[in-house]
Design an enzyme around this catalytic site. Structure first.
Site, mmCIF file in Angstrom:
data_model
loop_
_atom_site.group_PDB
_atom_site.id
_atom_site.type_symbol
_atom_site.label_atom_id
_atom_site.label_comp_id
_atom_site.label_asym_id
_atom_site.label_seq_id
_atom_site.Cartn_x
_atom_site.Cartn_y
_atom_site.Cartn_z
ATOM 1 N N ASP A 59 48.525 -7.910 12.598
ATOM 2 C CA ASP A 59 47.951 -8.395 11.342
ATOM 3 C C ASP A 59 47.192 -9.711 11.455
ATOM 4 O O ASP A 59 46.414 -10.041 10.569
ATOM 5 C CB ASP A 59 49.031 -8.506 10.268
ATOM 6 C CG ASP A 59 49.332 -7.161 9.619
ATOM 7 O OD1 ASP A 59 48.426 -6.303 9.596
ATOM 8 O OD2 ASP A 59 50.465 -6.969 9.135
ATOM 9 N N TYR A 107 50.561 -3.991 2.353
ATOM 10 C CA TYR A 107 51.869 -4.631 2.459
ATOM 11 C C TYR A 107 51.878 -6.056 1.945
ATOM 12 O O TYR A 107 50.931 -6.805 2.150
ATOM 13 C CB TYR A 107 52.318 -4.665 3.922
ATOM 14 C CG TYR A 107 53.431 -3.686 4.205
ATOM 15 C CD1 TYR A 107 54.600 -3.716 3.457
ATOM 16 C CD2 TYR A 107 53.318 -2.738 5.207
ATOM 17 C CE1 TYR A 107 55.616 -2.814 3.694
ATOM 18 C CE2 TYR A 107 54.334 -1.831 5.455
ATOM 19 C CZ TYR A 107 55.478 -1.867 4.684
ATOM 20 O OH TYR A 107 56.471 -0.983 4.922
HETATM 21 CU CU LIG Z 1 57.617 -1.180 6.430
#
Ligand SMILES: [Cu+2]
Ligand SMILES: *[C@@H]1O[C@H](CO)[C@@H](O)[C@H](O)[C@H]1NC(C)=O
Ligand SMILES: *[C@@H]1O[C@H](CO)[C@@H](O)[C@H](O)[C@H]1NC(C)=O
Ligand SMILES: *[C@@H]1O[C@H](CO)[C@@H](O)[C@H](O)[C@H]1NC(C)=O
Ligand SMILES: *[C@@H]1O[C@H](CO)[C@@H](O)[C@H](O)[C@H]1NC(C)=O
Ligand SMILES: *[C@@H]1O[C@H](CO)[C@@H](O)[C@H](O)[C@H]1NC(C)=O
Ligand SMILES: *[C@@H]1O[C@H](CO)[C@@H](O)[C@H](O)[C@H]1NC(C)=O
Ligand SMILES: *[C@@H]1O[C@H](CO)[C@@H](O)[C@H](O)[C@H]1NC(C)=O
Ligand SMILES: *[C@@H]1O[C@H](CO)[C@@H](O)[C@H](O)[C@H]1NC(C)=O
Length: 778
Positions: A390, A471
């Site tokens: 990320d 997320y």
């Molecule tokens: Cu997860």
């Protein structure tokens, strides 16, 4: 130094023994001889908060707006010969500036400045330039300085020393991402008849995206992409809507005419072309799989019957006497109780803490996230090929504004964060919160036959949330009165799901045609502890079963003992938490034993959840870019050239990443050296129906504690006056209550309106152009 505001100074004289009777209206009411403890019966007014000025300006202070404007103008000056185009005008065949941010000064320079009489370290910028005016687009990192710009003094040179690949240069395989999407759209359009039938969608109502990082096969750049339906409602639900059709494409080179559709995968059958696939689809007996349709099930608004008594306002915390900590907002410097630290901010990883002092002594030089990996698996190529690193996307730009009263108590102190990238500054207002809160359980207690004694458990938290795509990560740094620091990560948001077919061994089916796609989250952190100086040793104290004979024993006794050892060099520096928790790992200073001969230190231990490492070994996706994820923790020697365990561009070339963490381990001695601990937080995530529509933080969390270990001669939290001792004399006589100088709130009616602020002022990210400089006010 903390300067206290008016409130505390105006408190009346405090007695340490007073008698309290519970009052029927809920407020503790003091008996008449003690009512002077409530200086203001009635409404609480906004208290003035303590303020502080950092003793030395923050050496990690991010580049200011002015520094950034000057830097960008200087970089674009043809005199520098960089041949740059302003990002806003750049085509895919121009060169442009990506990230511009502070390059962290070297530790030796900072220590000379903070601890001695050394000058403030010179400021340098880290600059990433995207070179796209070439057949082989690449990214090159530069070091530019000193900053602020001084013509003829400021220089630019390639930033190589941070990268053990040998250079800060990486290919950019997504330079033609726009063209690739358009080309894929044409392919999808050519299959529209099939996809409308099989998936219930086509190129107009779905997107095609897939593996990350890209693969290299025989020198070709390969991607597998999958159809994902667009949400039909107003929620961000696309990652819950995978459809079961996958395309393998060769996207080597910059000319779309050289790109190829290599394979089509449907129902675990591989086809070589659209024609072959269409023929199969049209043949009798072709099996059609279920389609995943969006609906109310992907929304996050209230749905279903509210639980009993749920409508009334739930308990919330208040801060009756105002803030008990001080923040220098300009220097980004914080003092709470016996702790003090500076805050830094990077585009790749967000907030970092520096120079964490406890009781006036540095315990940690640097503490912060290095990388967040989410490694998926599946029978289908998209899930199998997904292993997000990320930091490539960057946490900094996505450390979004927090919602007061929901993300953090509304009484928190909020700080802004900003990222300077592609010639723009993205500011997220109120994106870091600082607050004290009650842990919800006491820090310690004891009851005897004649007294009970209990200490309040007040925790100071620095929190930020980063939403990377689907997320949401919550990062907490929790400071405790006993000298402990907890580093905690939680995950929420939408899972990236899988199409259900053939994925039984990789998770659970959780909706009509959706499976929860199993994955590991591994988040690597750096903790450069400095215990009473930089020379430290990593000690292991194992708890082992043993059979021993003693002078007093009549036969061998089966029992246990401790076994001490030290990590001697980097060859021993890759460590897993001991099975059954049967070992203590402590960073100690062996040169400064306490009066009992033990070395003072800080222990590192798992907190909430079970810290993990990556399950996948020698990941086909990540190759040399996941060496930080093979163990629970690592110890290396501190080096200016080994500042980070990962680099944002690693995911562009995992086979030969800019930082290969494995290369840090070259046998260097670690006994009484400046050592760095790298540890992983994370979770094995096998989503189940309870992950719909969002994963809840309850189960998706993980933490590590750094805790004093023979560091002081007692528990330092004994010093807090926020404790009570009640002598109850076995039922006879007066009850004596000692509160050790701590006071009751200075008013009796807290203003609840400030705890439920008007959320219409929520702004979201603010963009201001810095090159060409947008003159509009900031
Ligand atoms: Cu997860
Ligand atoms: C306290 O606040 C309430 C509600 O705002 C107000 O009605 C009242 O007049 C206030 N009392 C004092 C003494 O200021
Ligand atoms: C400079 O960049 C432009 C594109 O912005 C490109 O056409 C040109 O060839 C480049 N010049 C050199 C000398 O590389
Ligand atoms: C840090 O140290 C490295 C290696 O000694 C050196 O090349 C580099 O210029 C220094 N960086 C800064 C920001 O001073
Ligand atoms: C690679 O190039 C593309 C297209 O110019 C751009 O969108 C992307 O941000 C670049 N990657 C990086 C890491 O700069
Ligand atoms: C789409 O189909 C047409 C007609 O068969 C063909 O000429 C064209 O090349 C196809 N486009 C792509 C991108 O495959
Ligand atoms: C795409 O989805 C929208 C919204 O659900 C719908 O109105 C539209 O008809 C769809 N278009 C196609 C081509 O399927
Ligand atoms: C890791 O996998 C690669 C590719 O499959 C292979 O070439 C390499 O030998 C493996 N390395 C180890 C240490 O197993
Ligand atoms: C850059 O900032 C300007 C406002 O100054 C804004 O209009 C533009 O959309 C921003 N660009 C990006 C890519 O965020």
């Amino acid at each position: 130094m903390v300067r206290l505001g008016g409130i505390l100074a105006s408190l009346a004289v405090i007695t340490s023994e007073l008698v309290v009777h519970a009052a029927p209206d809920g407020f503790p009411r003091l008996n008449p001889r003690s009512t002077h403890l409530y200086p203001r019966q009635g409404n609480c007014t906004a208290p003035s908060n303590p303020s502080v000025t950092a003793a030395k300006p923050n050496p990690w202070k991010p580049l200011s707006n002015a520094e950034t404007i000057d830097l960008l103008a200087w970089l674009h000056d043809p005199a520098q010969g960089l041949n740059l185009t302003a990002f806003e005008e750049a085509t895919t065949w121009d060169n442009w500036v990506g990230v511009t941010e502070l390059l962290a000064p070297n530790k030796t320079d900072v220590l000379a400045y903070l601890d001695g009489s050394g000058p403030a370290p010179k400021r340098y910028a880290r600059v990433v330039i995207s070179y796209s005016a070439t057949e082989n687009p690449y990214l090159q990192e530069y070091m530019v300085g000193p900053i602020p710009i001084v013509q003829s003094v400021t220089k630019i040179e390639p930033l190589n020393y941070l990268y053990n690949k040998g250079e800060g240069k990486s290919p950019n395989y997504s330079a033609d991402g726009g063209a690739q999407r358009a080309w894929l759209g044409l392919i999808a359009a050519n299959m529209s008849d099939i996809t409308l039938d099989l998936l219930g969608t086509d190129y107009r109502n779905s997107s095609l995206w897939g593996i990350d990082p890209l693969w290299e096969e025989n020198g070709r750049i390969i991607s597998w992409t999958q159809f994902w339906s667009y949400p039909t409602g107003s929620y961000d639900s696309s990652t819950l809507l995978p459809q079961g059709l996958y395309l393998k494409i060769d996207i080597t080179g910059r000319d779309w005419q050289g790109w190829r559709l290599l394979n089509i995968l449907y129902d675990n059958k591989l086809y070589k072309s659209v024609d072959e696939f269409r023929a199969a689809w049209m043949s009798p007996g072709f099996r059609k799989l279920a389609k995943q349709v969006d609906g109310q099930w992907t929304g996050t608004d209230q749905a279903g019957t509210a639980p009993p008594l749920d409508m009334g306002s739930p308990p919330i915390q208040i801060q009756p006497d105002g803030q008990r900590f001080a923040v220098d907002k300009d220097a980004k410097y914080v003092e709470w109780m016996d702790f003090a630290f500076y805050i830094g901010f990077r585009r790749d990883t967000g907030v970092n803490l520096y120079d964490i002092k406890y009781k006036g002594k540095r315990i940690i030089y640097e503490l912060g996230l290095q990388e967040a990996l989410a490694h998926y698996a599946g029978n289908d190529p998209t899930q199998s090929g997904t292993a997000y690193l990320d930091s490539y996307y960057g946490f900094g730009p996505y450390v979004f504004e927090l919602v007061p009263g929901y993300d953090c108590p509304a009484y928190s102190t909020f700080l802004d964060s900003a990222v300077h990238e592609i010639g723009n500054t993205t500011t997220n207002k109120n994106s870091i919160c600082l607050f004290e809160h009650d842990a919800g359980y006491p820090l310690r207690r004891h009851t005897s036959t004649s007294y009970v004694s209990v200490t309040r458990n007040t925790i100071f938290t620095l929190r930020f949330m980063a939403t990377i795509g689907n997320y949401d990560y919550n990062f907490d740094y929790n400071f405790h009165l006993d000298g402990s620091i907890e580093i905690k990560v939680r995950a929420s948001g939408y899972i990236q799901s899988a199409f259900y077919a053939h994925n039984e061994d990789y998770g659970y089916q959780i909706h009509d045609a959706t499976s929860g796609s199993m994955h590991d989250h591994v988040l690597n952190f750096k903790a450069d502890l400095d215990i009473l100086g930089t020379k430290n040793t990593f000690e292991k104290v194992s708890i082992v079963p043993t059979t021993a004979e003693y002078v007093w024993s009549t036969s061998p006794r089966n029992t246990m003992r401790v076994e001490r050892s030290s990590v001697k060099n980097e060859d021993e520096g890759k460590i897993n938490w001991a099975a059954n928790g049967a070992a203590m790992y402590v960073v100690v200073n062996k040169d400064q034993p306490n009066k009992f001969g033990s070395s003072p230190g800080y222990r590192i231990m798992p907190g909430t959840g079970t810290p993990i490492h990556l399950t996948v070994q020698n990941s086909s996706n990540l190759q040399k870019a996941a060496e930080f994820a093979t163990h629970h923790l690592y110890v290396t020697k501190q080096k200016d050239t080994e500042q980070h365990s990962a680099a944002a561009a690693n995911s562009m070339n995992p086979k030969d990443p800019l930082v290969n963490f494995g290369k840090f381990f070259d046998g260097e001695p670690l006994l009484q050296e400046d050592i760095v601990v790298w540890f992983n937080l994370g979770m094995h995530h096998v989503p189940h129906t309870g992950d719909l529509p969002n994963t809840v933080f309850t189960t998706a969390q993980s933490s590590v504690l750094l805790s004093p270990h023979n560091y002081l001669l007692n528990d330092p939290s004994r010093a807090t006056s926020q404790q009570v001792e009640i002598k109850f004399h076995g039922g006879g006589g007066d009850v004596a209550v000692s509160t050790f100088g701590s006071t009751l709130p200075s008013c009796t009616r807290p203003d609840l309106t400030v705890l439920y602020p008007d959320l219409h002022s929520y702004q979201g990210p603010q963009y201001v152009r810095k090159f060409p400089h947008d003159e509009s006010p900031e």
